[in-house]
Design an enzyme around this catalytic site. Sequence first.
Site, PDB file in Angstrom:
ATOM      1  N   GLY A 118       1.635   6.198   0.724  1.00 19.57           N
ATOM      2  CA  GLY A 118       0.318   6.802   0.868  1.00 19.57           C
ATOM      3  C   GLY A 118       0.350   8.042   1.747  1.00 19.57           C
ATOM      4  CG  ASP A 119       1.671   7.547   5.612  1.00 21.95           C
ATOM      5  OD1 ASP A 119       0.439   7.339   5.711  1.00 21.95           O
ATOM      6  OD2 ASP A 119       2.532   6.761   6.047  1.00 21.95           O
TER       7      ASP A 119
END
Length: 303
Positions: free
Chosen positions: A248-249
């Site tokens: 996600g990052d």
Amino acid sequence: MIYTVTLNPSLDFITRLETLTLGETNRADSETIFPGGKGINVSRLLGQLAIDNTAWGFLGGFTGQHLQNTLRDTHLTQDFTQIAGNTRINLKIKATNETEINATGPAITAQELAIFFQKFDCLTHDDVVVLSGSVPKRLDSHVYQQMLHKIQLCGARFVIDTTGQQLKTALADRPLLVKPNRRELAQLYDTDLATQADLLRWGRQLIVDGAQHAIVSLAGEGALLFTQQTQYFAKPIKGQVQNSAGAGDSMIAGFIGTWLQSEDVLESFKIAVASGTATAFSNDIATKQKIEEIYQQVIITTI
């Protein structure tokens, strides 16, 4: 400049073994230590894309020194606030299933927080701050709101990757990007997301409530992007998931880094999907080569 904020960074100690038996002595097949923390992950992926950025946050003790040295070896620009406490160590066990034990992190004193807040005085309207991750123990739960206030006073823009009330409050301040997953979106609006229609309705609500762009990650089912004008779906890409924690990052880094250079929403989403997927299929944050390889498999449709 892009600034990433990691209030509670970590050293991630990753151990691998074939099976984990609770209550017994287990022997690992291998161990690795990686820099951890959501903002730091964003910075590292931006570095792979050759996009300048600076990492902010709190580091302390021998663990903080090790993390700082590791990031220096990757030529990542960093401007951390030094604290008396020790940077945390998170344990990630990769066996039949992936198990994580995340430490709470050090206490931050009022003086240390005041020194950290001074960094925001340098911001201008050309800057973007990426706020992500958990808040260390005994730090005021309103610290995100305090940072947003300082960002707005300077005319800078922001991306926020958090959950619950902190995310809901931040939406009114028009973040450039938010990125909840399916579970976080459901919790945010206290609803069930049983159908695609539900996903589209509540994903669109993120835009109505103030977000300029919203990515809803669906793990192995792809991802959705919502904008003021339209919405897109990225088809899932098949592969062996090895590192779900940083995916996600990496999506955030891929999207915002590309968008700030081009303001091309579709291309930014493609790079975001390629970056997130490449990290998911890697042991660590994805390399530029891996991102370029996955990029060729990204398929985006308008819905």
